[in-house]
Design a protein around this motif. Sequence first.
Motif, short mmCIF file in Angstrom:
data_model
loop_
_atom_site.label_atom_id
_atom_site.label_comp_id
_atom_site.label_asym_id
_atom_site.label_seq_id
_atom_site.Cartn_x
_atom_site.Cartn_y
_atom_site.Cartn_z
N ILE A 154 0.87 -1.17 0.00
CA ILE A 154 0.00 0.00 0.00
C ILE A 154 0.90 1.22 0.00
CG2 ILE A 154 -1.73 1.30 1.28
CD1 ILE A 154 -2.73 -1.40 2.35
N ALA A 155 0.86 1.99 -1.08
CA ALA A 155 1.66 3.22 -1.23
C ALA A 155 3.15 2.96 -1.04
CB ALA A 155 1.17 4.29 -0.27
N GLY A 156 3.63 1.80 -1.49
CA GLY A 156 5.06 1.51 -1.45
C GLY A 156 5.55 0.85 -0.18
N THR A 157 4.64 0.39 0.68
CA THR A 157 5.07 -0.24 1.93
C THR A 157 5.75 -1.57 1.66
OG1 THR A 157 2.91 -1.29 2.21
CG2 THR A 157 3.26 0.82 3.33
N GLN A 158 6.66 -1.92 2.55
CA GLN A 158 7.32 -3.22 2.51
C GLN A 158 7.45 -3.75 3.93
OE1 GLN A 158 10.94 -3.89 0.35
NE2 GLN A 158 10.47 -2.26 -1.11
N ALA A 159 7.47 -5.05 4.05
CA ALA A 159 7.70 -5.68 5.35
C ALA A 159 9.20 -5.65 5.64
CB ALA A 159 7.19 -7.11 5.34
N LEU A 160 9.55 -5.35 6.87
CA LEU A 160 10.94 -5.35 7.31
C LEU A 160 11.05 -6.31 8.48
CD1 LEU A 160 13.80 -3.82 7.35
CD2 LEU A 160 12.81 -2.58 9.27
N ARG A 161 12.04 -7.19 8.43
CA ARG A 161 12.33 -8.09 9.56
C ARG A 161 13.75 -7.80 10.01
NH1 ARG A 161 9.59 -13.01 10.62
NH2 ARG A 161 11.57 -14.03 10.93
N VAL A 162 13.88 -7.70 11.33
CA VAL A 162 15.19 -7.44 11.92
C VAL A 162 15.28 -8.20 13.23
CG1 VAL A 162 14.36 -5.32 13.05
CG2 VAL A 162 16.81 -5.60 12.59
N ARG A 163 16.48 -8.62 13.57
CA ARG A 163 16.70 -9.33 14.82
C ARG A 163 16.61 -8.34 15.98
NH1 ARG A 163 21.63 -10.68 14.04
NH2 ARG A 163 22.53 -9.24 15.51
N GLY A 164 15.83 -8.69 17.00
CA GLY A 164 15.70 -7.84 18.18
C GLY A 164 17.01 -7.75 18.94
N ARG A 165 17.35 -6.57 19.40
CA ARG A 165 18.63 -6.37 20.06
C ARG A 165 18.67 -6.96 21.46
NH1 ARG A 165 15.59 -2.16 20.35
NH2 ARG A 165 15.50 -0.84 22.20
N LYS A 166 17.51 -7.14 22.09
CA LYS A 166 17.47 -7.69 23.44
C LYS A 166 17.18 -9.19 23.44
CE LYS A 166 15.98 -3.34 25.51
NZ LYS A 166 14.91 -2.65 26.23
N THR A 167 16.21 -9.60 22.63
CA THR A 167 15.78 -11.01 22.64
C THR A 167 16.46 -11.85 21.57
OG1 THR A 167 13.98 -10.66 21.07
CG2 THR A 167 13.48 -10.31 23.42
N GLY A 168 16.93 -11.21 20.52
CA GLY A 168 17.50 -11.96 19.40
C GLY A 168 16.43 -12.55 18.49
N GLN A 169 15.17 -12.37 18.84
CA GLN A 169 14.06 -12.90 18.05
C GLN A 169 13.76 -11.96 16.87
OE1 GLN A 169 12.58 -15.94 18.72
NE2 GLN A 169 14.30 -15.99 20.14
N PRO A 170 13.29 -12.52 15.74
CA PRO A 170 12.93 -11.66 14.61
C PRO A 170 11.76 -10.75 14.96
CG PRO A 170 12.90 -13.99 13.98
CD PRO A 170 13.11 -13.93 15.46
N ARG A 171 11.87 -9.50 14.58
CA ARG A 171 10.82 -8.50 14.77
C ARG A 171 10.40 -8.00 13.39
NH1 ARG A 171 9.35 -9.93 19.53
NH2 ARG A 171 10.94 -9.68 21.11
N SER A 172 9.11 -7.78 13.21
CA SER A 172 8.58 -7.33 11.92
C SER A 172 7.91 -5.98 12.08
CB SER A 172 7.56 -8.32 11.37
OG SER A 172 8.16 -9.55 11.11
N VAL A 173 8.05 -5.17 11.06
CA VAL A 173 7.42 -3.86 11.02
C VAL A 173 7.22 -3.52 9.54
CG1 VAL A 173 9.59 -2.55 11.01
CG2 VAL A 173 7.56 -1.52 11.97
N VAL A 174 6.31 -2.60 9.28
CA VAL A 174 6.10 -2.15 7.92
C VAL A 174 6.82 -0.81 7.74
CG1 VAL A 174 3.90 -1.01 8.38
CG2 VAL A 174 4.40 -1.82 6.10
N VAL A 175 7.54 -0.66 6.62
CA VAL A 175 8.31 0.55 6.35
C VAL A 175 8.12 0.97 4.90
CG1 VAL A 175 10.10 0.09 8.08
CG2 VAL A 175 10.38 -0.76 5.75
N ASN A 176 8.52 2.19 4.61
CA ASN A 176 8.61 2.67 3.24
C ASN A 176 10.08 2.64 2.85
OD1 ASN A 176 5.82 3.38 3.04
ND2 ASN A 176 6.25 5.21 4.22
N VAL A 177 10.43 1.87 1.84
CA VAL A 177 11.80 1.81 1.37
C VAL A 177 11.94 2.83 0.24
CG1 VAL A 177 13.61 0.40 0.34
CG2 VAL A 177 12.06 -0.61 2.02
#
Length: 148
Positions: free
Chosen positions: A29-52
């Motif tokens: 939607i309007a150029g959104t993309q899913a972003l996955r990054v490793r959490g700095r505290k838990t090490g678990q993958p975290r997901s967020v939507v961003v505009n690249v």
Amino acid sequence: MTTQYQQPHRVAQYANTVIRWLAESGVSIAGTQALRVRGRKTGQPRSVVVNVLVADGAEYLVSPRGNTQWARNVRAAGEVETGPRWRRRRATVTEVADDDKPEILRSYLQRWFWQVKDYVGGVTPQSGTEELRAAGTRIPVFALATTD
């Protein structure tokens, strides 16, 4: 970098969850993309939507809300994945220096000002270079370099 973080209100959090689910499913939607990054505290993958942002052949992540959780995770991890679940692209990230941000921010605002105007501290696509440079101290920007 000045520490700033504007937490989204409940309605925005819900909307972001829906838009993230769509982006992870391949619907942008309007150029959104899913972003996955490793959490700095838990090490678990975290997901967020961003505009690249794609500008001058390079890709950038801009955090208009400031030093968000995802921006801190990106800074700590040094690498991210973007795109839908079945076609994620891995990329390394490098934080852009404040002096190099004005033109990147101008391009970002030209594309998504309607979406982020409440979070960027009064700058607009028409703002001068010095105004954008001052705002850049509060807005993290990362350059992406695809590794796949």
